[in-house]
Design a protein around this motif. Structure first.
Motif, PDB file in Angstrom:
ATOM      1  N   GLY A 245      49.539  65.429 148.286  1.00  0.00           N
ATOM      2  CA  GLY A 245      48.133  66.129 148.073  1.00  0.00           C
ATOM      3  C   GLY A 245      47.962  66.113 146.591  1.00  0.00           C
ATOM      4  N   GLY A 273      46.265  65.210 152.051  1.00  0.00           N
ATOM      5  CA  GLY A 273      45.577  66.701 152.225  1.00  0.00           C
ATOM      6  C   GLY A 273      44.719  66.740 150.952  1.00  0.00           C
ATOM      7  N   LEU A 317      44.642  72.380 157.333  1.00  0.00           N
ATOM      8  CA  LEU A 317      45.401  72.137 156.480  1.00  0.00           C
ATOM      9  C   LEU A 317      46.613  70.915 157.017  1.00  0.00           C
ATOM     10  CD1 LEU A 317      46.560  76.064 156.084  1.00  0.00           C
ATOM     11  CD2 LEU A 317      45.664  74.357 154.402  1.00  0.00           C
ATOM     12  N   SER A 339      52.445  69.708 145.469  1.00  0.00           N
ATOM     13  CA  SER A 339      52.717  71.288 145.013  1.00  0.00           C
ATOM     14  C   SER A 339      53.824  71.521 145.926  1.00  0.00           C
ATOM     15  CB  SER A 339      51.367  71.819 145.690  1.00  0.00           C
ATOM     16  OG  SER A 339      51.655  73.037 146.032  1.00  0.00           O
ATOM     17  N   PRO A 340      54.760  72.499 145.238  1.00  0.00           N
ATOM     18  CA  PRO A 340      55.786  72.990 145.789  1.00  0.00           C
ATOM     19  C   PRO A 340      55.358  73.737 147.144  1.00  0.00           C
ATOM     20  CG  PRO A 340      56.011  73.533 143.590  1.00  0.00           C
ATOM     21  CD  PRO A 340      54.535  72.699 143.767  1.00  0.00           C
ATOM     22  N   LEU A 341      54.331  74.409 147.270  1.00  0.00           N
ATOM     23  CA  LEU A 341      53.928  75.061 148.462  1.00  0.00           C
ATOM     24  C   LEU A 341      53.637  74.162 149.463  1.00  0.00           C
ATOM     25  CD1 LEU A 341      51.179  77.241 146.773  1.00  0.00           C
ATOM     26  CD2 LEU A 341      53.316  78.032 147.940  1.00  0.00           C
ATOM     27  N   MET A 342      53.120  73.136 149.450  1.00  0.00           N
ATOM     28  CA  MET A 342      52.813  72.079 150.217  1.00  0.00           C
ATOM     29  C   MET A 342      54.129  71.441 150.776  1.00  0.00           C
ATOM     30  SD  MET A 342      52.430  68.568 150.924  1.00  0.00           S
ATOM     31  CE  MET A 342      52.152  67.479 149.351  1.00  0.00           C
ATOM     32  N   ALA A 345      56.084  73.871 152.907  1.00  0.00           N
ATOM     33  CA  ALA A 345      55.443  74.096 154.355  1.00  0.00           C
ATOM     34  C   ALA A 345      55.675  73.045 155.230  1.00  0.00           C
ATOM     35  CB  ALA A 345      54.020  74.607 154.079  1.00  0.00           C
TER      36      ALA A 345
END
Ligand SMILES: Cc1cc2nc3c(=O)[nH]c(=O)nc-3n(C[C@H](O)[C@H](O)[C@H](O)COP(=O)(O)OP(=O)(O)OC[C@H]3O[C@@H](n4cnc5c(N)ncnc54)[C@H](O)[C@@H]3O)c2cc1C
Ligand code: FES
Ligand SMILES: [Zn+2]
Lengths: 366, 153
Positions: A245, A273, A317, A339-342, A345
């Motif tokens: 992303g 994304g 998402l 991103s670490p969040l992406m 997940a």
């Protein structure tokens, strides 16, 4: 009783005084005599004593990754010190696992060269060099991602593998009064050694990204060093799943350009994304790679397309889209970037689809 | 309240180059104690507490994190992007642990206003009532936070 208390008080005061004196002496009287650093038992460099190990090595043209300028806040500058380092500092412990602490891993920006040292660094760091470059092009990929092409001047060529990153130096300007370094993945094909492309996403008030987005101009000189990192395609022949992303596109693009050039036949899907169509970029190039590599599919997914986008592709998402497309990942291999969040997940989704942990590779930009 | 010796030491940690390159005070020449007192008064004037403000920031951060690094619509008016950059920062008040350099960018689509706060800001506000000094790049003005993020008593 009161005599005893007085004696204890005096002793404590003397002890505290002595400790303070020692600290002061250490801070003021820096032993600058030359010290030797033995690296990987193969190379010995001599440096003046008293300097942080990171800086001392840099003076000898040995570059250890570092993104905070030696402030102890990025945790990138790890080296193994076998002999000669003082005790572990409180500034280092949050960055080191128990295992690393046991095996002598240290933050080289925090360790001062006070004695002769024996250290171990990854062999590939010997190939890291400093380069002078010129900004050849600067363009907007989206409203917050810029593509920067750097033409190398001295040395005129860089050897790197697809997926690796370089560190660029930000000179002193409004947001920093000394040079700082930040890591950026190379987005271009390694077959073009005389220039590299970077994709840099703006971070609010970020020192480097504000410099690149608001100050840098075509023709400006840039100092960089590299290449660093082990992110890159493993030669296994497994089916490939790429997920990215934003500026996480950069290293994946380098890998895909190389795969297209070398006609790599591995089945591969790339999930990218973004929020709306205006946040997508390099779509035409990805479609071109699809025609060059019959086993490659590019799957952009929008989480909130605008009505004007007339988007007929995947929505939701990136985790949902990957979840819908990938049924059994047990035999596949995944490369994630952004991103670490992406990343966290998506790792969870891939695990649920049966992908073993050791087949998941990622480059967190944090 | 009068500035203590301890406040002086903490204020030293907030100067440029100690924890972050720009420091946390900006052009503010006031003592830390005066900065804390002034923001405390401003928060009370709004009928809020530091804990309520920090709780709302935490709530918005959690909602925005669902966007996985991309902007996501939250409530009817807010768009939030949560992302991190390389590094972690310690609390200048001397608490153990490190706070990831994560930023939360909130745009109020109705008013066009935008605020950016970080995980460290949430801790500094909730635990210390500290909003950073005037003109610090990550200063969080309590009135702006309340207005843009719709924080009410
Ligand atoms: C291996 C690797 C590869 C990477 N590749 C890319 C890439 O290809 N493209 C890309 O765009 N990025 C990439 N990155 C990320 C990049 O290295 C930088 O971290 C990023 O661009 C931000 O740098 P900056 O100097 O603009 O921000 P910085 O100045 O480092 O950080 C700004 C953040 O610091 C915190 N902060 C600073 N001051 C304060 C304060 N007073 N109070 C509270 N918080 C504060 C906030 O969280 C703020 O958001 C990569 C990172 C790594 C590790
Ligand atoms: S250089 Fe960043 S922690 Fe050492
Ligand atoms: Zn604290």
């Amino acid at each position: 009783m009161s005599d005893l208390l007085l004696a204890v008080g005096i002793l404590c005061a003397i002890n505290t005084g002595l400790a303070l004196l020692l600290m002061l002496a250490e801070a003021v009287i820096v032993d600058t005599r030359d010290r030797s650093i033995t690296i990987n038992d193969t190379q010995i460099v001599t440096v003046p004593g008293g300097r942080p190990l990171l800086a001392a090595l840099k003076d000898r043209k040995i570059f250890i990754p570092s993104a905070c300028g030696g402030r102890g806040s990025c945790g990138l500058c790890k080296v193994t010190v076998i002999e000669g380092a003082g005790p572990l500092l409180a500034t280092e412990t949050p960055w080191l696992t128990a295992e690393e602490q046991k095996s002598g891993v240290r933050l080289s920006c925090q360790v001062k060269v006070r004695r002769d040292l024996r250290i171990r660094i990854p062999e590939e760091l010997f190939a890291v060099k400093q380069y002078q470059a010129e900004v050849a092009t600067l363009s907007d990929l989206t409203h917050d991602i810029k593509q920067v092409t750097l033409k190398l001047l001295d040395p005129p060529e860089i050897t790197f593998t697809a997926g690796q990153f370089v560190q660029i130096e930000v000179p002193p300007y409004a947001l920093t009064d000394e040079p700082i370094y930040r890591a950026y993945s190379v987005a271009s094909d390694p077959c073009q050694p005389s220039q590299i492309e970077l994709e840099i996403r703006y971070v609010p008030n970020g020192i480097c990204t504000t410099y690149v987005h608001k100050h840098l101009k075509v023709g400006d000189r840039v100092t960089l060093n590299g290449p660093y990192g082990t992110f890159g395609l493993r030669p296994t022949g497994r089916e490939l799943i790429f997920i990215a992303g934003g500026s996480g596109m950069a290293p994946i693009r380098a890998i895909l350009l190389e795969m297209a050039r070398t006609q790599n036949p591995r089945p591969c899907r790339y999930f990218f994304g973004a929020r709306a169509k205006r946040d997508l970029f390099l779509v035409e190039e990805m479609r071109r790679i699809e025609t060059e590599l019959p086993s490659f599919r590019f799957i952009p997914a929008l989480s909130a397309p605008d009505p004007d986008d007339r988007w007929e592709g995947e929505t939701g998402l990136i985790t949902e889209v990957v979840g819908r497309h990938v049924t059994n990942a047990a035999q596949a291999e995944a490369y994630l970037c952004g991103s670490p969040l992406m990343i966290d997940a998506c790792i969870q989704v891939l695990r649920e689809k049966g992908m073993p942990e050791e087949n998941i590779f990622y480059d967190k930009f944090a | 309240m009068k500035q203590s010796k301890r406040d002086d030491i903490i204020q030293g940690q907030m100067r440029p180059g100690a924890i972050t390159r720009d420091g946390m005070l900006g052009v503010d020449r006031r003592t830390l104690r005066d900065i804390l007192d002034a923001d405390d008064a401003a928060v009370r004037r709004l009928g809020l507490t530091h804990a309520t403000i920090a709780a709302r920031l935490r709530e918005l951060r959690a909602a925005g994190a669902r966007g996985l690094g991309e902007p996501i619509r939250v409530d009817s008016d807010l768009e939030i992007r949560v992302d991190s950059v390389c590094g972690k920062l310690p609390c200048p008040f001397g608490h153990p642990g490190l706070y990831p350099k994560e930023f939360v960018e909130v745009s109020n689509l109705r008013t066009g206003e935008r605020v950016t706060f970080t995980q460290l800001n949430i801790h500094l506000i909730g635990t210390h009532g500290f909003y950073e000094g005037l003109d610090s790049p990550f200063r969080q003005d309590p009135e702006t936070l309340a207005r843009v993020l719709g924080i009410t008593a």
